[in-house]
Design a protein around this motif. Structure first.
Motif, PDB file in Angstrom:
ATOM      1  N   ASN A 236      -5.491  27.670  37.268  1.00  0.00           N
ATOM      2  CA  ASN A 236      -4.125  27.222  37.507  1.00  0.00           C
ATOM      3  C   ASN A 236      -3.779  27.447  38.975  1.00  0.00           C
ATOM      4  N   GLN A 237      -2.948  26.573  39.507  1.00  0.00           N
ATOM      5  CA  GLN A 237      -2.411  26.771  40.856  1.00  0.00           C
ATOM      6  C   GLN A 237      -0.895  26.923  40.720  1.00  0.00           C
ATOM      7  N   LEU A 238      -0.380  28.122  41.012  1.00  0.00           N
ATOM      8  CA  LEU A 238       1.055  28.382  40.893  1.00  0.00           C
ATOM      9  C   LEU A 238       1.676  28.515  42.271  1.00  0.00           C
TER      10      LEU A 238
ATOM     11  N   TRP B  35       0.093  30.228  29.230  1.00  0.00           N
ATOM     12  CA  TRP B  35      -0.611  29.680  30.382  1.00  0.00           C
ATOM     13  C   TRP B  35      -0.709  30.677  31.528  1.00  0.00           C
ATOM     14  N   PHE B  36       0.129  31.689  31.535  1.00  0.00           N
ATOM     15  CA  PHE B  36       0.063  32.696  32.604  1.00  0.00           C
ATOM     16  C   PHE B  36      -1.142  33.616  32.439  1.00  0.00           C
ATOM     17  N   LYS B  37      -1.701  33.663  31.242  1.00  0.00           N
ATOM     18  CA  LYS B  37      -2.869  34.511  30.997  1.00  0.00           C
ATOM     19  C   LYS B  37      -4.174  33.848  31.440  1.00  0.00           C
ATOM     20  N   ILE B  38      -4.106  32.567  31.738  1.00  0.00           N
ATOM     21  CA  ILE B  38      -5.283  31.819  32.182  1.00  0.00           C
ATOM     22  C   ILE B  38      -5.574  32.167  33.648  1.00  0.00           C
ATOM     23  N   PRO B  39      -6.846  32.245  34.068  1.00  0.00           N
ATOM     24  CA  PRO B  39      -7.164  32.503  35.479  1.00  0.00           C
ATOM     25  C   PRO B  39      -6.393  31.572  36.410  1.00  0.00           C
ATOM     26  N   SER B  40      -5.752  32.163  37.428  1.00  0.00           N
ATOM     27  CA  SER B  40      -4.819  31.411  38.266  1.00  0.00           C
ATOM     28  C   SER B  40      -4.862  31.898  39.704  1.00  0.00           C
ATOM     29  N   ILE B  41      -4.541  30.976  40.600  1.00  0.00           N
ATOM     30  CA  ILE B  41      -4.388  31.288  42.025  1.00  0.00           C
ATOM     31  C   ILE B  41      -2.915  31.134  42.365  1.00  0.00           C
ATOM     32  N   TYR B  42      -2.364  32.134  43.086  1.00  0.00           N
ATOM     33  CA  TYR B  42      -0.927  32.167  43.362  1.00  0.00           C
ATOM     34  C   TYR B  42      -0.655  31.843  44.829  1.00  0.00           C
TER      35      TYR B  42
ATOM     36  N   LEU C  85       4.289  26.398  33.261  1.00  0.00           N
ATOM     37  CA  LEU C  85       4.400  27.496  34.221  1.00  0.00           C
ATOM     38  C   LEU C  85       5.837  27.653  34.722  1.00  0.00           C
ATOM     39  N   LEU C  86       6.734  26.789  34.293  1.00  0.00           N
ATOM     40  CA  LEU C  86       8.147  26.767  34.670  1.00  0.00           C
ATOM     41  C   LEU C  86       8.351  26.426  36.142  1.00  0.00           C
ATOM     42  N   VAL C  87       7.659  27.129  37.033  1.00  0.00           N
ATOM     43  CA  VAL C  87       7.707  26.804  38.449  1.00  0.00           C
ATOM     44  C   VAL C  87       6.692  25.694  38.731  1.00  0.00           C
ATOM     45  N   ARG C  88       6.630  25.244  39.975  1.00  0.00           N
ATOM     46  CA  ARG C  88       5.685  24.164  40.296  1.00  0.00           C
ATOM     47  C   ARG C  88       4.258  24.660  40.184  1.00  0.00           C
ATOM     48  N   GLY C  89       3.419  23.859  39.587  1.00  0.00           N
ATOM     49  CA  GLY C  89       2.041  24.271  39.417  1.00  0.00           C
ATOM     50  C   GLY C  89       1.148  23.113  39.024  1.00  0.00           C
ATOM     51  N   VAL C  90      -0.143  23.380  39.120  1.00  0.00           N
ATOM     52  CA  VAL C  90      -1.162  22.437  38.656  1.00  0.00           C
ATOM     53  C   VAL C  90      -1.981  23.182  37.617  1.00  0.00           C
ATOM     54  N   GLU C  91      -2.041  22.645  36.398  1.00  0.00           N
ATOM     55  CA  GLU C  91      -2.707  23.364  35.315  1.00  0.00           C
ATOM     56  C   GLU C  91      -4.228  23.228  35.397  1.00  0.00           C
ATOM     57  N   LYS C  92      -4.871  24.280  34.950  1.00  0.00           N
ATOM     58  CA  LYS C  92      -6.325  24.277  34.834  1.00  0.00           C
ATOM     59  C   LYS C  92      -6.782  23.123  33.938  1.00  0.00           C
ATOM     60  N   SER C  93      -7.898  22.486  34.315  1.00  0.00           N
ATOM     61  CA  SER C  93      -8.464  21.410  33.505  1.00  0.00           C
ATOM     62  C   SER C  93      -9.973  21.413  33.685  1.00  0.00           C
ATOM     63  N   GLU C  94     -10.673  21.988  32.723  1.00  0.00           N
ATOM     64  CA  GLU C  94     -12.133  22.032  32.802  1.00  0.00           C
ATOM     65  C   GLU C  94     -12.713  20.617  32.841  1.00  0.00           C
ATOM     66  N   ARG C  95     -12.078  19.722  32.126  1.00  0.00           N
ATOM     67  CA  ARG C  95     -12.565  18.340  32.087  1.00  0.00           C
ATOM     68  C   ARG C  95     -12.557  17.701  33.467  1.00  0.00           C
ATOM     69  N   ASP C  96     -11.552  18.063  34.283  1.00  0.00           N
ATOM     70  CA  ASP C  96     -11.441  17.506  35.626  1.00  0.00           C
ATOM     71  C   ASP C  96     -12.045  18.421  36.682  1.00  0.00           C
ATOM     72  N   GLY C  97     -12.708  19.479  36.231  1.00  0.00           N
ATOM     73  CA  GLY C  97     -13.345  20.386  37.176  1.00  0.00           C
ATOM     74  C   GLY C  97     -12.394  21.358  37.854  1.00  0.00           C
ATOM     75  N   VAL C  98     -11.160  21.503  37.318  1.00  0.00           N
ATOM     76  CA  VAL C  98     -10.180  22.440  37.881  1.00  0.00           C
ATOM     77  C   VAL C  98     -10.265  23.731  37.081  1.00  0.00           C
TER      78      VAL C  98
END
Length: 451
Positions: free
Chosen positions: A238-240, A269-276, A222-235
């Protein structure tokens, strides 16, 4: 009267007759003159001594020219041949910018510089031949721009430039794909040593001891700070954090002993559902469930914002680190590389084509075109900002990548994919190695040499 004419003709003829010795000398002089004229026509001016010969390029170009080798012929549709020595190719590229976006893939029988089964730098999923791929026709194509030539990759020239420098590839798995391609290309000239890595290989660092040259890979999709989506971890999203930087890589940019050149690659990764997030609160969301009650926001706008802020911050840090340094700092941004799934990627969609698309056969999709446009425009704006501490360049590979549906691992992202039966997952996003991704680094080298 006739007698007088004959006498006159005899007198004139007698004047033209020469003694035998004079005749031989005349012929010898004529031969020497002919040889001299031929020499002048072939080599009209003697070579100047090395100390006085006029320079045809700046010294930094002359130092980085690849060693002489056999010219590589180009065969176009008209079967015409083009060839030029590597030195001439590099000088031409340095002298005049080439539009690499407009061209076509042409057959190329030459083998690649490295072997996909023996370059141990390649991540398992990109080693298509090692995983059982037997149809290797995808390696025998070369990108040919319409109005210029793209010189073959020269590991020696790249390593000479990289001497005493640190280059980092930053971004998503396509940044890693390009970095591994470069490492395999360079390893054909000099063996690298892996000196650092993390547990999942998202960060790696190599050193070419012979050149004191370093290449690193930083995972930052995401280049900027973020937490990537992870279905395995229940996330699920993305959190940007749009007002914060990813200091895992940004803190090493241009500092003392840090990164001198960065090659960025991001987009998918920007095309993935994300919260900004911005300023401590949520400012928007892409593809979120209605119950979250967040404002739907275009990911294209967020991508532009992230690219712009990243380049602006790179320029600032370059200026701060530039005091007393003469070496140029570089930020190159690889444009969006499209996927070629024929269906839904998560439902086993394949990419079955075995040849590149021909020019005009495929139109670039809207999203792919916009992602490319954002990078090109923001890089141009950064380059025009007046900062002399950092050089910015766009590696515009979107069109040439879009025309290569045949260069992906497909089912061969793991060994013997059909052995166990059942549905096979295809990879139609990343690139086999060797393969089309090597062309990205051909363009990177020419971008470096063309100041």
């Amino acid at each position: 009267m006739t007698t007088n004419l004959l006498k006159t003709y005899q007198l004139q003829s007698d004047k033209l007759l020469l003694p035998k010795r004079q005749l031989i000398i005349t012929y010898a002089l004529s031969a020497l003159i002919a040889v001299a004229l031929l020499y002048l026509l072939v080599d009209p001016a003697p070579a100047a001594p090395a100390s006085t010969r006029p320079s045809v390029a700046a010294p930094w170009i002359q130092e980085e020219l690849p060693p002489p080798s056999s010219p590589a012929p180009y065969q176009g549709d008209d079967e015409s041949l083009r060839s030029a020595p590597p030195q001439a190719q590099v000088l031409a590229a340095a002298a005049a910018p080439c539009d690499y976006t407009d061209g076509e893939w042409v057959p190329d029988p030459r083998p690649p510089l490295y072997n996909g089964t023996t370059c141990d730098i390649i991540k398992d999923g990109r080693s298509c031949t090692a995983n059982g791929q037997t149809d290797t026709g995808y390696v025998h194509w070369r990108w040919q721009p319409r109005r210029c030539d793209l010189p073959a990759f020269s590991p020696a020239a790249f390593l000479r430039w990289l001497r005493n420098r640190h280059m980092a590839f930053v971004g998503d798995s396509l940044a890693r794909n390009q970095a591994e391609s470069l490492m395999c290309l360079l390893s054909s000239r000099s063996p690298p040593e892996l000196v650092d890595r993390d547990a999942d290989s998202r960060f790696r660092r190599w050193v070419f001891r012979e050149y004191n040259a370093t290449v690193s890979i930083f995972w930052s999709p995401l280049l900027v700070r973020g937490v990537e989506k992870s279905e395995r971890d229940g996330v699920r999203y993305n959190q940007l954090f749009l007002d914060a930087f990813d200091e895992r890589w940004m803190s090493q940019l241009f500092g003392g002993g840090g990164v001198d050149a960065a090659v960025l690659s991001a987009g998918h990764w920007f095309k993935i559902p994300s919260i900004y997030h911005r300023g401590g609160g949520v400012v928007g969301c892409h593809g979120c469930a209605p119950e979250l009650n967040y404002t739907e926001t275009s990911f294209l706008g967020v991508f532009r914002d992230a690219v712009r802020r990243t380049l602006t911050e790179a320029a600032r840090r370059g200026r701060d680190a530039g005091a007393g340094e003469e070496r140029e700092k570089l930020v190159a941004f690889t444009t969006f590389s499209p996927s070629h799934f024929e269906g839904d990627w998560d439902k086993g969609a394949p990419c079955p084509k075995k040849r590149p698309y021909k020019s005009g056969e495929k139109e670039l999709g809207y999203t792919e075109a916009e992602m490319r446009k954002i990078v090109v425009e923001e890089v141009a704006a950064a380059a025009a900002s007046g900062s002399s501490a950092v050089r910015f360049a766009a590696l515009d590979v979107t069109t040439l990548a879009d025309l290569r549906p045949d260069g992906h691992p497909g089912p061969y992202s793991r060994k013997n994919p059909f052995a166990g039966g059942g549905r096979v997952q295809n990879d139609c996003l990343h690139w086999c190695m060797p393969g089309p991704v090597d062309t990205f680094n051909q363009i990177l080298l020419q971008t470096i040499l063309r100041r």
